[in-house]
Design a protein around this motif. Sequence first.
Motif, short mmCIF file in Angstrom:
data_model
loop_
_atom_site.label_atom_id
_atom_site.label_comp_id
_atom_site.label_asym_id
_atom_site.label_seq_id
_atom_site.Cartn_x
_atom_site.Cartn_y
_atom_site.Cartn_z
N ASN A 57 -1.48 -33.34 -31.51
CA ASN A 57 -1.47 -33.16 -30.06
C ASN A 57 -0.82 -34.38 -29.41
OD1 ASN A 57 -3.41 -30.70 -29.92
ND2 ASN A 57 -4.51 -32.19 -31.18
N VAL A 58 0.34 -34.17 -28.84
CA VAL A 58 1.10 -35.26 -28.22
C VAL A 58 1.60 -34.81 -26.86
CG1 VAL A 58 3.10 -36.79 -28.38
CG2 VAL A 58 1.86 -36.15 -30.46
N LYS A 59 1.39 -35.64 -25.86
CA LYS A 59 1.97 -35.37 -24.54
C LYS A 59 2.59 -36.65 -24.01
CE LYS A 59 1.27 -32.94 -20.20
NZ LYS A 59 0.34 -32.15 -19.36
N VAL A 60 3.87 -36.57 -23.65
CA VAL A 60 4.58 -37.70 -23.06
C VAL A 60 5.07 -37.25 -21.68
CG1 VAL A 60 6.51 -39.29 -23.25
CG2 VAL A 60 5.29 -38.56 -25.31
N GLU A 61 4.62 -37.95 -20.66
CA GLU A 61 5.00 -37.64 -19.29
C GLU A 61 5.85 -38.76 -18.72
OE1 GLU A 61 1.45 -34.79 -17.63
OE2 GLU A 61 1.20 -36.94 -17.36
N LEU A 62 6.61 -38.43 -17.70
CA LEU A 62 7.49 -39.41 -17.05
C LEU A 62 7.40 -39.27 -15.55
CD1 LEU A 62 9.83 -41.54 -17.20
CD2 LEU A 62 11.40 -39.59 -17.17
N THR A 63 7.27 -40.39 -14.89
CA THR A 63 7.40 -40.46 -13.43
C THR A 63 8.55 -41.40 -13.12
OG1 THR A 63 5.06 -40.03 -13.01
CG2 THR A 63 6.32 -41.11 -11.25
N THR A 64 9.61 -40.86 -12.54
CA THR A 64 10.79 -41.65 -12.23
C THR A 64 10.69 -42.17 -10.81
OG1 THR A 64 12.17 -40.40 -13.77
CG2 THR A 64 13.30 -41.60 -12.02
N THR A 65 10.85 -43.47 -10.67
CA THR A 65 10.70 -44.12 -9.37
C THR A 65 12.04 -44.27 -8.67
OG1 THR A 65 10.89 -46.27 -10.45
CG2 THR A 65 8.67 -45.39 -10.14
N LYS A 66 11.99 -44.36 -7.37
CA LYS A 66 13.18 -44.58 -6.55
C LYS A 66 13.15 -46.02 -6.04
CE LYS A 66 14.74 -40.35 -6.83
NZ LYS A 66 15.99 -40.04 -7.55
N VAL A 67 14.00 -46.84 -6.62
CA VAL A 67 14.04 -48.26 -6.28
C VAL A 67 15.49 -48.66 -6.11
CG1 VAL A 67 13.41 -50.60 -7.04
CG2 VAL A 67 11.94 -48.66 -7.64
N GLY A 68 15.77 -49.55 -5.17
CA GLY A 68 17.15 -49.94 -4.88
C GLY A 68 17.71 -51.04 -5.75
N ILE A 69 17.06 -51.35 -6.84
CA ILE A 69 17.54 -52.38 -7.77
C ILE A 69 18.41 -51.69 -8.82
CG2 ILE A 69 16.86 -54.11 -9.47
CD1 ILE A 69 14.21 -54.35 -7.82
N PRO A 70 19.66 -52.10 -8.99
CA PRO A 70 20.54 -51.41 -9.94
C PRO A 70 20.12 -51.65 -11.38
CG PRO A 70 21.65 -53.34 -9.05
CD PRO A 70 20.36 -53.21 -8.30
N VAL A 71 20.05 -50.59 -12.16
CA VAL A 71 19.63 -50.69 -13.55
C VAL A 71 20.72 -50.13 -14.46
CG1 VAL A 71 17.17 -50.64 -13.04
CG2 VAL A 71 18.39 -48.48 -13.38
N LEU A 72 20.63 -50.50 -15.72
CA LEU A 72 21.67 -50.12 -16.67
C LEU A 72 21.09 -50.19 -18.08
CD1 LEU A 72 24.76 -49.48 -16.77
CD2 LEU A 72 25.15 -51.91 -17.19
N TRP A 73 21.74 -49.48 -19.01
CA TRP A 73 21.33 -49.61 -20.41
C TRP A 73 21.44 -51.06 -20.86
CZ3 TRP A 73 23.73 -44.81 -19.36
CH2 TRP A 73 25.07 -44.93 -18.91
N TRP A 74 20.48 -51.43 -21.64
CA TRP A 74 20.33 -52.80 -22.16
C TRP A 74 20.09 -52.64 -23.65
CZ3 TRP A 74 16.47 -55.69 -24.53
CH2 TRP A 74 16.43 -57.07 -24.32
N ARG A 75 20.57 -53.49 -24.45
CA ARG A 75 20.64 -53.33 -25.90
C ARG A 75 19.44 -52.61 -26.52
NH1 ARG A 75 22.18 -58.41 -29.91
NH2 ARG A 75 22.78 -57.18 -31.74
N SER A 76 19.64 -51.39 -26.91
CA SER A 76 18.70 -50.41 -27.48
C SER A 76 17.95 -49.63 -26.41
CB SER A 76 17.74 -51.00 -28.52
OG SER A 76 16.80 -51.85 -27.96
#
Length: 733
Positions: free
Chosen positions: A511-530
């Motif tokens: 039994n596995v449940k993974v949930e996500l809440t995506t936030t709205k923030v004005g700080i720019p984000v990007l992929w970072w190593r891995s």
Amino acid sequence: MLQFRFDTRDLKPTRRDFLLGSAATAAGLVVGYRLMMAAPAMAQETAGEAAANPFQAYVEITPENRILIHSSQFEMGQGSYFGIATLVMEELDGDWGQVDVVGASGNTKLYGNLAWGGAFQGTGGSTSMTSSWERYRKAGAAARGMLVAAAARKWDVPAGEITVKSGVLSHGSDKLATFGELAADATAIPVPTDVQLKQREQWTQIGSDQLKRYDSAGKTNGTQGYTIDVKLDGLLTAVMIHPPKFGATVGSFDAGKAKALKGVADVVQTPRGVAVVADNMWTALKARDLVTVIWDESKAESRGSTDLLAEYNRLADGPGAATARNDGDAAAALASAAKVVEARYEFPYLAHASIEPLNAAARINADGTVEVWGGHQMPDVYQMAAAQVAGTTPDKVRLHVLKSGGSFGRRAVADADLVVEAVAVAKALGPGKPVKVQWTRENDMRGGRYRPAYVHAMKAGLDKDGKLVALYDHIVGQSIMGGSPMEAMVKDGVDPTSVEGAANLPYAIPNVKVELTTTKVGIPVLWWRSVGSTHTAYAVETFIDELAAAAGRDPVEFRLSLLDAHPRHAAVLRLAAEKADWGKPLPQGRFRGVALHESFFTYVAEVVEITMKGDNDFSVDRVVCAVDCGTPINPDQIRAQMEGGIGFGLGAILQEELTLTGGVVDQENYDTYTPLRIDQMPKVEVHIVPSTEPPTGVGEPGVPPIGPAVANALRAATGQTVRKLPILKNLSV
């Protein structure tokens, strides 16, 4: 913000020398070679010549006896050029002293990343060898076959009697010729459509432990050039003034004093700030301090990191906004579990902090063409961005793909921020005036893109026999894909980069449940190593250790009991444990921790040994790493990337943290944002699993396991898991 579609256009090459190539079609990788007197430059075809075949441009043999390999992948220190050259040289049988590798761009059909479906050219996700594995070997084999055929025709001998070794073709009749001497004759040979590759037992280059990087000398003696070293006639230097808060824009600026300074060429507004242009860097910096800017902060992000994490924790207390995985009934299993364990994790923003600050050079020529020099990690996107800013079409843009002193994801930006600034400044200066936009370390640290901050709220249930029956993980944080040209990858509210490593964890839990809440923030984000694995591996693997302890079981044995369906995971875990002498006693004050993680289809297990030196004081002394990356192409390079990834990840979990106060980044340079120091680097032992599977990447997968392995060693020493990073700031014994 500029928006770009991934509808890249084929750019037509100029004619030159001897080139080969292949391409991907809807049916898969198809080699459609045709001899071309061409190079992968993005200039107009010579008038009157037939249209260039798009299936070309991987291997070039010059009359000067050079082997020039045109790489679809960007080199930023991870060794992609070396790996691609090894694939070619295995089949070509050339001499490594002849080899040069250069960055190619301008034709998606040729250079599109096959691991991404060939839709666009880019380097990332540790996919360079996956994308290159077949097509560059086939290019090398085809080139060899054509050279042999040319020699056979010229010498009037059977091709089967010709041998090729170290860039020389020979026949028993004492006939010899170099590649360069036969290059012109080879142009008359039809390109083979069905090349035969060497069998594994015939390999001398792929998998060789004796083969060292061909480009090491230039990197160590200072002769290797990077974007920061670009020199052009009349080159000007621009430094940037960016808003202190993300989302702020230029209201007005006064550059009168700056323009009066000798050597200042201009001060111009760019899409994101103000550029100060001068004859040299020092003058530009002095002039920058004389410019007064009034910022419009009406739409700026003004929250600090403390405020944001408080909000994330509040959101984590509730249900997730989207579901990334839902096996069985986790809620019911948790309700009936004999023992329930809960944990809350906090991860800060992180900067990429590569050694070469960001930069790009641009020039708009008198004929309207545009040239851009830089570390072009996503060439198709940057080509379109440059064209849009310059007011032209992508076929008028030539990218000079240069090596970069690190990236870790920072030079793969969907809105092409550096390229946009460089072309915007070049456009303002006018035709024929090249300019290099050079960010300072402070520009990069305070105005860059970051690994998002995250919170994990986790629960797990064990039955009366200590069996893991349920796992719940609610992840809260920003989306990297959202709002970018790759937003289509967000499905049902789930950005895969937010949940990778958690939604696909390998352990057999009913039994596995993974949930996500995506936030709205004005700080720019990007992929970072891995990328997502930077936080999911830490949360999952430290939690698994706690669950093993709650079940009264050994951490390695507990993991192995959950991995029957994942033999490659189990194999690296067993290998790392064996080489680290897991289970054997350690000297007093020394403790072990283990972690296992798969990222980008590469499996890595790491065992860490630490020494406790007192309250809140410890050292990481030894790391034993086992890696399964499929067929090992360059074992020495694999070890180097594992070592580098371990050092990179260790600095992040121990001490790196990017914070904001009132929307303004607090850190400015390496004195306040502190990557790992050399005296903190542990001894690292890397063990590579032999494999006949296709190769996968090694640039990133060494990073995720190091954090939880260290935290698990600390838990073995102290009985506590550090759940808020960085560790050195939050360790309390």
